[in-house]
Design an enzyme around this catalytic site. Sequence first.
Site, mmCIF file in Angstrom:
data_model
loop_
_atom_site.group_PDB
_atom_site.id
_atom_site.type_symbol
_atom_site.label_atom_id
_atom_site.label_comp_id
_atom_site.label_asym_id
_atom_site.label_seq_id
_atom_site.Cartn_x
_atom_site.Cartn_y
_atom_site.Cartn_z
ATOM 1 C CB SER A 161 -50.481 -44.494 -32.596
ATOM 2 O OG SER A 161 -50.269 -45.490 -33.571
ATOM 3 C CG HIS A 187 -49.537 -42.995 -36.148
ATOM 4 N ND1 HIS A 187 -48.847 -43.557 -35.089
ATOM 5 C CD2 HIS A 187 -48.912 -41.812 -36.407
ATOM 6 C CE1 HIS A 187 -47.858 -42.757 -34.730
ATOM 7 N NE2 HIS A 187 -47.877 -41.688 -35.516
ATOM 8 C CG ASP A 283 -44.720 -40.180 -34.227
ATOM 9 O OD1 ASP A 283 -43.803 -39.342 -34.342
ATOM 10 O OD2 ASP A 283 -45.761 -40.159 -34.901
#
Length: 341
Positions: A161, A187, A283
Amino acid sequence: MRLRRIKTLIVDDSLLFRETLARGISRDPAIEVVATAVDAFMARDMIIKYKPDVMTLDVEMPRMSGIEFLRRLMPQYPLPVVMISALSESVFDALNAGAIDFVAKPDMNRNRDLDSFFSELILKIKIASVARLGRRAEVSKLLPTGKSQADQGWVIAIGASTGGPEAIYQIVKNFNQDTPGTVIVQHMPAGFTRMYAERLNDTCVVEVKEAQNNDQVKMGQVLIAPGEYQMRLKQKAGNYMVECHPGEKVNGHCPAVDVLFDSVAQSAGARAVGIILTGMGSDGARGLLAMRKAGARTIGQDEASCVVYGMPKVAYELGAVEKQYPLNYIGQALYKLINQL
């Protein structure tokens, strides 16, 4: 005890957009807009005067572009920066120049777009305020494995991310044609994932492309999950494929790392290597644990080399990470694992 607010500087050449930004992010009590600036020269003065914790920066500005400003600013005055950009490859130049993250510019005429934009921007300002700034280490090269058909049954899965685009590049740029097929979730909004894949493809030895539904996972190829699509690994007729479908957000993300890692655990089992890189939140942690329980080898980026030590930290504490490494050693560690497969 009252927590200190995040002092934020807004830099954009549009008066209307500066005012809209200031109103939008000020609605969060954790953020204080200390100043706004119309261009890089005014921004420099505001930085000296107010010493902001975070700066939001437009890519396209008069007199000096946001990217050129970043290149001049970061060596002298390192500052967490969140770029605000239209759909343009220049955002990756900004990330390479030292920006922490970016947010896609909204449609000013659609309130729903604005609400979503401000929620994302506020979150990324908060993440940027705790991000680690520093010089990038040179990454050791992933040498040829000397393997051929044996590697076709193996998969490398990577999730990242905040800070991920540069971290992924530092690993993938040294992949070669003998590297097992690789699937990646970063992401990133729709549209930007395609440009990111094309940028990697132009600078790496291996083929890098934005994944499409039913793409085969091949040696010497990297597939990037498309924005707003969940990507899963499947096994069909003895080959690995990816399924890419629009889906609900998982852990607040689409694509989500957990979705990919869970599917790798189910489809590849012990014939996989999972890598979790820099990023805020959790995540990927649960999915990486599923991979490890299925027999896969797992790697986490260490705290010192992460822009944000969030996802790898949660994964490590959960027991999902076999070993943590600094970014500049992950390629070598991966090479050693591949040669043991």
